[in-house]
Every structure is written in C-alpha cells, then in structure tokens.
Design a protein around this motif. Structure first.
Motif, PDB file in Angstrom:
ATOM      1  N   ALA A  24       0.808  -1.297  -0.004  1.00  0.00           N
ATOM      2  CA  ALA A  24      -0.050   0.026  -0.042  1.00  0.00           C
ATOM      3  C   ALA A  24       0.880   1.195  -0.120  1.00  0.00           C
ATOM      4  O   ALA A  24       1.934   1.304   0.649  1.00  0.00           O
ATOM      5  CB  ALA A  24      -1.040  -0.218   1.557  1.00  0.00           C
ATOM      6  N   CYS A  27       2.206   6.009   4.473  1.00  0.00           N
ATOM      7  CA  CYS A  27       3.058   5.640   5.630  1.00  0.00           C
ATOM      8  C   CYS A  27       1.740   5.557   6.787  1.00  0.00           C
ATOM      9  O   CYS A  27       0.737   6.061   6.604  1.00  0.00           O
ATOM     10  CB  CYS A  27       3.954   6.653   6.135  1.00  0.00           C
ATOM     11  SG  CYS A  27       5.416   6.809   4.983  1.00  0.00           S
ATOM     12  N   PRO A  28       2.375   4.761   7.779  1.00  0.00           N
ATOM     13  CA  PRO A  28       1.209   4.773   9.053  1.00  0.00           C
ATOM     14  C   PRO A  28       0.878   6.161   9.715  1.00  0.00           C
ATOM     15  O   PRO A  28       1.798   7.029   9.543  1.00  0.00           O
ATOM     16  CB  PRO A  28       1.808   3.870   9.980  1.00  0.00           C
ATOM     17  CG  PRO A  28       2.948   3.225   9.409  1.00  0.00           C
ATOM     18  CD  PRO A  28       3.518   4.008   8.214  1.00  0.00           C
ATOM     19  N   PRO A 261       2.030  -6.509  11.139  1.00  0.00           N
ATOM     20  CA  PRO A 261       1.553  -5.717  10.141  1.00  0.00           C
ATOM     21  C   PRO A 261       2.691  -4.570  10.024  1.00  0.00           C
ATOM     22  O   PRO A 261       3.162  -4.130  10.728  1.00  0.00           O
ATOM     23  CB  PRO A 261       0.324  -5.138  10.786  1.00  0.00           C
ATOM     24  CG  PRO A 261      -0.420  -6.198  11.811  1.00  0.00           C
ATOM     25  CD  PRO A 261       1.300  -6.606  12.516  1.00  0.00           C
ATOM     26  N   ASP A 262       2.805  -4.304   8.602  1.00  0.00           N
ATOM     27  CA  ASP A 262       3.789  -3.294   8.283  1.00  0.00           C
ATOM     28  C   ASP A 262       3.237  -2.086   7.508  1.00  0.00           C
ATOM     29  O   ASP A 262       4.164  -1.307   7.032  1.00  0.00           O
ATOM     30  CB  ASP A 262       5.043  -3.846   7.585  1.00  0.00           C
ATOM     31  CG  ASP A 262       4.801  -4.955   6.434  1.00  0.00           C
ATOM     32  OD1 ASP A 262       3.742  -4.809   5.646  1.00  0.00           O
ATOM     33  OD2 ASP A 262       5.383  -5.816   6.177  1.00  0.00           O
ATOM     34  N   ALA A 263       2.010  -2.110   7.052  1.00  0.00           N
ATOM     35  CA  ALA A 263       1.543  -1.165   6.329  1.00  0.00           C
ATOM     36  C   ALA A 263       2.350  -1.137   4.708  1.00  0.00           C
ATOM     37  O   ALA A 263       2.235   0.286   4.456  1.00  0.00           O
ATOM     38  CB  ALA A 263       1.500   0.216   6.880  1.00  0.00           C
ATOM     39  N   GLY A 264       2.730  -1.931   4.486  1.00  0.00           N
ATOM     40  CA  GLY A 264       3.469  -2.124   3.018  1.00  0.00           C
ATOM     41  C   GLY A 264       4.843  -1.497   3.177  1.00  0.00           C
ATOM     42  O   GLY A 264       5.652  -1.283   2.102  1.00  0.00           O
ATOM     43  N   HIS A 282       9.869   2.083  11.493  1.00  0.00           N
ATOM     44  CA  HIS A 282       9.082   1.551  10.445  1.00  0.00           C
ATOM     45  C   HIS A 282       9.614   2.589   9.359  1.00  0.00           C
ATOM     46  O   HIS A 282       9.739   3.405   9.527  1.00  0.00           O
ATOM     47  CB  HIS A 282       7.625   1.686  10.618  1.00  0.00           C
ATOM     48  CG  HIS A 282       6.906   1.358   9.467  1.00  0.00           C
ATOM     49  ND1 HIS A 282       6.628   2.409   8.284  1.00  0.00           N
ATOM     50  CD2 HIS A 282       5.908   0.515   8.985  1.00  0.00           C
ATOM     51  CE1 HIS A 282       5.835   1.753   7.585  1.00  0.00           C
ATOM     52  NE2 HIS A 282       5.396   0.465   7.929  1.00  0.00           N
ATOM     53  N   CYS A 284       8.705   3.543   5.512  1.00  0.00           N
ATOM     54  CA  CYS A 284       7.741   3.703   4.434  1.00  0.00           C
ATOM     55  C   CYS A 284       8.681   3.227   2.916  1.00  0.00           C
ATOM     56  O   CYS A 284       9.880   3.115   2.780  1.00  0.00           O
ATOM     57  CB  CYS A 284       7.333   4.901   4.260  1.00  0.00           C
ATOM     58  SG  CYS A 284       6.315   5.320   5.765  1.00  0.00           S
ATOM     59  N   TRP A 296       3.652  -0.741  18.046  1.00  0.00           N
ATOM     60  CA  TRP A 296       2.535  -1.786  17.809  1.00  0.00           C
ATOM     61  C   TRP A 296       2.021  -1.910  19.248  1.00  0.00           C
ATOM     62  O   TRP A 296       2.645  -2.304  20.281  1.00  0.00           O
ATOM     63  CB  TRP A 296       3.032  -2.880  17.145  1.00  0.00           C
ATOM     64  CG  TRP A 296       3.551  -3.029  15.793  1.00  0.00           C
ATOM     65  CD1 TRP A 296       2.899  -3.436  14.685  1.00  0.00           C
ATOM     66  CD2 TRP A 296       4.785  -2.589  15.225  1.00  0.00           C
ATOM     67  NE1 TRP A 296       3.759  -3.239  13.636  1.00  0.00           N
ATOM     68  CE2 TRP A 296       4.945  -2.645  13.805  1.00  0.00           C
ATOM     69  CE3 TRP A 296       5.914  -1.856  15.807  1.00  0.00           C
ATOM     70  CZ2 TRP A 296       6.024  -2.296  13.193  1.00  0.00           C
ATOM     71  CZ3 TRP A 296       7.332  -1.669  15.222  1.00  0.00           C
ATOM     72  CH2 TRP A 296       7.274  -1.840  13.696  1.00  0.00           C
ATOM     73  N   ALA A 302      -1.786  -2.463  13.799  1.00  0.00           N
ATOM     74  CA  ALA A 302      -1.084  -1.823  12.598  1.00  0.00           C
ATOM     75  C   ALA A 302       0.021  -0.805  13.398  1.00  0.00           C
ATOM     76  O   ALA A 302      -0.347  -0.243  14.340  1.00  0.00           O
ATOM     77  CB  ALA A 302      -2.010  -1.071  11.944  1.00  0.00           C
ATOM     78  N   ALA A 304       2.056   2.339  14.303  1.00  0.00           N
ATOM     79  CA  ALA A 304       1.743   3.803  14.363  1.00  0.00           C
ATOM     80  C   ALA A 304       3.049   4.556  14.723  1.00  0.00           C
ATOM     81  O   ALA A 304       4.037   4.184  15.486  1.00  0.00           O
ATOM     82  CB  ALA A 304       0.817   4.208  15.348  1.00  0.00           C
TER      83      ALA A 304
END
Length: 349
Positions: A24, A27-28, A261-264, A282, A284, A296, A302, A304
């Motif tokens: 995706a 970014c978070p 989870p890594d939000a892509g 994290h 992006c 997390w 997810a 943050a």
C-alpha cells in the motif's frame, strides 16, 4: 568509532536493511497516544526499566561521550573505565547498569555499574559488547578469530560473576534477557557468509542451556532483538528465498513466528513489554524515506509512528517498559542525535 553507533550495530555480516515489500502507498499515521520529551542532551536513550529510569549516553561540553542514567530529574554520569568515552546500554530494576567504555589504553571494554562502582567485565579474548541486563544477568558477545583469521562473535551471559558461552553453531549474538533468564539471540549457520540468497543466520531462544531456533517468515534468515517476561521474542526475518525482503515478527512458544503488520513498509521491532506492546522503527516504501520510531500496541495491531520532537524528524525507538514508556533518539538537522523518551499521553497509560 562513536560508541553509541557501535551500540546500535549487531555487526553480523548478512543482516540487511533493504526496503520492505511493496504494497500500500503512504505511511502509517502518527499516534496521539504518546507524547515525546527531548531529554535535553545530544546523545541516545538506549533502555528504560519499569521504574522509568533510562540508560544511554550524552555528549559532554568537550565532546566526550558519557555513560548516562536519567532517574527522574536526576542525571547521573556513571564515569568510565579510565578512558574518555563510555555509554550505558541497559539497566534493570535492581540498580544494575551495563555498557561499554574506553580504558586508558584500549577501546570497547564492557562494564557493570552499581551504586557508584564501575567494574570491568573482562578479560575477553577480543572486543566485547553487552546488550542487556535483567535480574543481574548480563548478556552480550565477544569477538574471536578462527584459525584462518576470520572474525566471529560468541554470545555469552554473566550470572553471579561467572561467564558462560552460549552454545552456537558458528558465530552468535545475545540481544536480550528477561527476569527468568531466557535469552534471545541470533546464531550463524553458514560459514563463511555468502550473498543474501545464502544467508542462514537464525534467531534463537536460549533457556537452561538449550537453544531453540525460531524459524523464519519464509526466507533463509531471522534475527532476534528483544524478549519479554513471557518469553515472547521480536525481531526481523527474510520473507523469501532471495533473502533481501524482510519483515518484523513476534514469536511465542505457543504460536510460533507471526509477521507484524507493516502497512506496506519495513517493520524493524526492537523491544517488547509483557503486554506485547512493541517498539521499533518503520520505514515507508517511498524513495529516500527515513526510518521512523514506531509502536505496535499488540501483535495484530497496525504500526503507528511516534510523534517527532522539534529537534529532529528521523527517529528510532530502542526500548519499552511495562508502562509503555519508550526510549530512543532523533537525528537533528546538524546530524547529531538527541536522546528522547515517549510516554503515554494522559488517559492512555
């Protein structure tokens, strides 16, 4: 080399920080459940215990790196083993602090500090580093040479003043220890190290002399970074056979290794508390995107992003305690580091 930089590097050939799997866009979001405080020094906050005491380093007016503990409003310079540079890497609830210091003639000796007394934990056969202490048990690794001259690292623990090498295949690192004496680490399988597709180092749990490998997320390698009181371990693992793409994980004896989870983007967890709140970084997927401190709130939550201080925007989270307080650093515009702590905002403890 700056000792804080040394403290944040595992020195394992084969560890990668490549971009995470493309997914995706975006970014978070930045969370408002934590508030950031600059600790007022150029330096790094590496660990925090359940009493809220923080271990790390600060830079003196003369440019020396000083081993530092923050205890409420009190800032304690721990001194050194005779040299000009030192850092405090970890501390527990019993007043034990461990880290690394120059001596008058050498670099990179490891120390134990308690109640104002600093003790050299040597001698080792070569350079040594400590990463964690819990209930007085110290873990880390030291450097040795194979007959062919190749450098390797050996994980160890020190309990009651006695050092024990942890059994490993070939080369090992001890990243963290919990109050029960369980140790999270990484051991190498392949020798000498090869390209990404051949890297086979594996995260492990050491308990009562027995090593249990944790497996991977589908690739050839994994590494451990943190462990909580329940024996849950966090770290990173390769996702595929090429060994390049990586994901963050949490492991437990009951459920095995689960991807975070890594939000892509790329998840790089560093620490986990007993409520399975995980702190780390994290990154992006956008080109040139810097790593950012992240949290997390559970294994299935997810990521943050933690809020930035006014002193910098590229951030890293190193540790999390039982109250959800997180330590780390931010990179200032001039390239220096600022020591930080993130604390739960009122109503979010």
């Amino acid at each position: 080399m700056n000792l804080t930089i040394l403290a944040s590097i595992l020195l394992m050939a084969g560890q990668v920080t490549a971009a995470g799997p493309a997914a995706a866009d975006g970014c978070p979001a930045t969370t408002d459940q934590w508030e950031v405080t600059d600790l007022g020094v150029t330096g790094n906050a590496l660990d925090i215990n359940d009493l809220g005491q923080i271990a790390g380093s600060s830079v003196s007016a003369t440019g020396e790196q000083r081993a530092t503990v923050w205890d409420g409003a009190q800032v304690v310079d721990l001194g050194s083993l005779g040299g000009g540079h030192a850092y405090a890497g970890a501390l527990d609830e019993d007043g034990n602090v461990v880290g690394s210091s120059y001596t008058a003639t050498e670099k990179g000796h490891v120390f134990h500090w308690r109640a104002g007394t600093m003790t050299d934990l040597g001698p080792f056969s070569g350079y040594a580093q400590v990463h964690d202490v819990s209930a007085g048990v110290v873990v880390g690794e030291y450097r040795y040479l194979l007959p062919n001259g190749t450098a390797r690292y050996q994980a160890f623990r020190i309990r009651d003043g006695i050092r024990t090498d942890l059994t490993a295949v070939s080369g090992s690192y001890a990243a963290a220890v919990n109050p029960a004496g369980q140790i999270a680490g990484t051991q190498r399988r392949l020798e000498p190290p090869g390209p990404a597709s051949q890297r086979t180092h594996r995260a492990f749990l050491w308990e009562d002399g027995v090593i249990t490998e944790l497996g991977t997320l589908g690739g050839q390698w994994s590494q451990a970074e943190g462990i909580n009181g329940d024996g849950h371990i966090v770290g990173q693992s390769a996702l595929g056979a090429d060994g390049v793409l990586a994901g963050g994980y949490i492991w437990s004896a009951e459920e095995g290794m689960r991807r975070l989870p890594d939000a892509g983007g790329l998840a790089a967890p560093k620490a986990v508390n007993d409520d399975d709140v995980i702190a780390g970084t994290h990154t992006c997927t956008g080109a040139g995107t810097a790593a950012h401190a992240a949290v997390w709130t559970g294994p299935g939550a997810a990521p943050a992003l933690l809020p930035d201080p006014v002193t910098g925007t590229a951030t890293m989270a190193n540790a999390v305690n039982a109250q959800g307080e997180i330590t780390g650093w931010a990179e200032a515009p001039d390239g220096s580091r600022r020591a930080l702590v993130w604390r739960p905002a009122p109503g979010n403890s």
